[in-house]
Motif scaffolding. Structure first.
Motif, short mmCIF file in Angstrom:
data_model
loop_
_atom_site.label_atom_id
_atom_site.label_comp_id
_atom_site.label_asym_id
_atom_site.label_seq_id
_atom_site.Cartn_x
_atom_site.Cartn_y
_atom_site.Cartn_z
N THR A 1 59.76 6.62 15.71
CA THR A 1 59.61 5.53 16.67
C THR A 1 60.53 5.80 17.84
O THR A 1 61.68 6.21 17.65
CB THR A 1 59.98 4.18 16.01
N SER A 2 60.03 5.58 19.05
CA SER A 2 60.87 5.79 20.23
C SER A 2 60.71 4.61 21.20
O SER A 2 59.71 3.89 21.15
CB SER A 2 60.52 7.09 20.94
N ARG A 3 61.70 4.49 22.04
CA ARG A 3 61.69 3.46 23.09
C ARG A 3 62.15 4.14 24.36
O ARG A 3 63.22 4.74 24.40
CB ARG A 3 62.63 2.33 22.72
N THR A 4 61.33 4.07 25.41
CA THR A 4 61.65 4.72 26.68
C THR A 4 61.54 3.69 27.79
O THR A 4 60.54 2.96 27.87
CB THR A 4 60.66 5.87 26.98
N LYS A 5 62.56 3.62 28.64
CA LYS A 5 62.51 2.71 29.78
C LYS A 5 62.18 3.51 31.03
O LYS A 5 62.86 4.47 31.37
CB LYS A 5 63.83 1.98 29.97
N LEU A 6 61.11 3.10 31.72
CA LEU A 6 60.74 3.71 32.99
C LEU A 6 61.24 2.80 34.10
O LEU A 6 61.00 1.58 34.08
CB LEU A 6 59.22 3.85 33.11
N SER A 7 61.94 3.38 35.06
CA SER A 7 62.47 2.61 36.18
C SER A 7 61.36 2.22 37.16
O SER A 7 60.25 2.78 37.12
CB SER A 7 63.51 3.43 36.93
N LYS A 8 61.70 1.31 38.03
CA LYS A 8 60.79 0.94 39.10
C LYS A 8 60.42 2.19 39.87
O LYS A 8 61.24 3.10 40.04
CB LYS A 8 61.49 -0.06 40.03
N ILE B 1 59.91 13.25 23.63
CA ILE B 1 60.43 12.74 22.37
C ILE B 1 60.81 13.93 21.51
O ILE B 1 59.98 14.81 21.24
CB ILE B 1 59.38 11.88 21.63
N ASP B 2 62.07 13.98 21.08
CA ASP B 2 62.54 15.02 20.18
C ASP B 2 62.54 14.47 18.77
O ASP B 2 62.96 13.33 18.53
CB ASP B 2 63.96 15.46 20.56
N ASP B 3 62.06 15.27 17.83
CA ASP B 3 61.96 14.84 16.44
C ASP B 3 62.38 15.98 15.53
O ASP B 3 62.28 17.16 15.90
CB ASP B 3 60.51 14.43 16.14
N VAL B 4 62.81 15.63 14.33
CA VAL B 4 63.17 16.65 13.34
C VAL B 4 61.94 17.47 12.99
O VAL B 4 60.81 17.01 13.10
CB VAL B 4 63.77 16.01 12.06
N LEU B 5 62.18 18.70 12.57
CA LEU B 5 61.09 19.57 12.15
C LEU B 5 60.56 19.06 10.81
O LEU B 5 61.33 18.80 9.89
CB LEU B 5 61.60 21.01 12.02
#
Length: 130
Positions: free
Chosen positions: A55-62, A89-93
């Motif tokens: 699961t990831s959360r990314t904030k995009l600026s204006k 998104i970086d994830d474990v192998l």
């Protein structure tokens, strides 16, 4: 609920060496941004059975539209923005790679969108074997 304020597609996955070991780096691209203010993207990577692996959360600026690529016979003009259109998104192998992703956008105070799903179907680049 509502449709997300942008569309996301998988671009590619690459296996890379990092200080912590091997990782899979997933690259996504957003397009058709319908809300130019700040946006938070909640993106999940799922296995073939639909189980959430990451699961990831990314904030995009204006952001602002700076220009448009010309229209073609089949496509309308495409906006160009003053910021990056990529999400990483970086994830474990893992033994099993994610097969799909799903995301929701949150804009404004509490404007949550419905969940939208997509395939992780871009190329896989194994940069770890050199």
């Amino acid at each position: 609920m509502a449709i997300p304020c942008l569309d996301i597609q998988h671009v590619k996955t690459s296996c890379q060496h990092e200080e912590t070991g091997l990782i899979n780096r997933y690259l996504f691209q957003w397009q058709n941004r319908r809300q130019l203010g700040s946006v938070v993207i909640h993106l999940d990577l799922l296995d073939i059975r639909g189980k959430v692996l990451t699961t990831s959360r990314t904030k995009l600026s204006k952001i602002q539209v700076t220009s448009y690529l010309p229209a073609t016979a089949t496509e309308p003009p495409k906006p160009q923005y003053d910021g990056s259109v990529f999400i990483q998104i970086d994830d474990v192998l893992r033994d099993e790679l994610p097969a799909t992703f799903r995301y929701r956008t949150v804009s404004g105070a509490f404007k949550k969108s419905d969940l939208v799903s997509g395939l992780i179907d871009g190329p896989y680049d194994n940069s770890s074997v050199d």
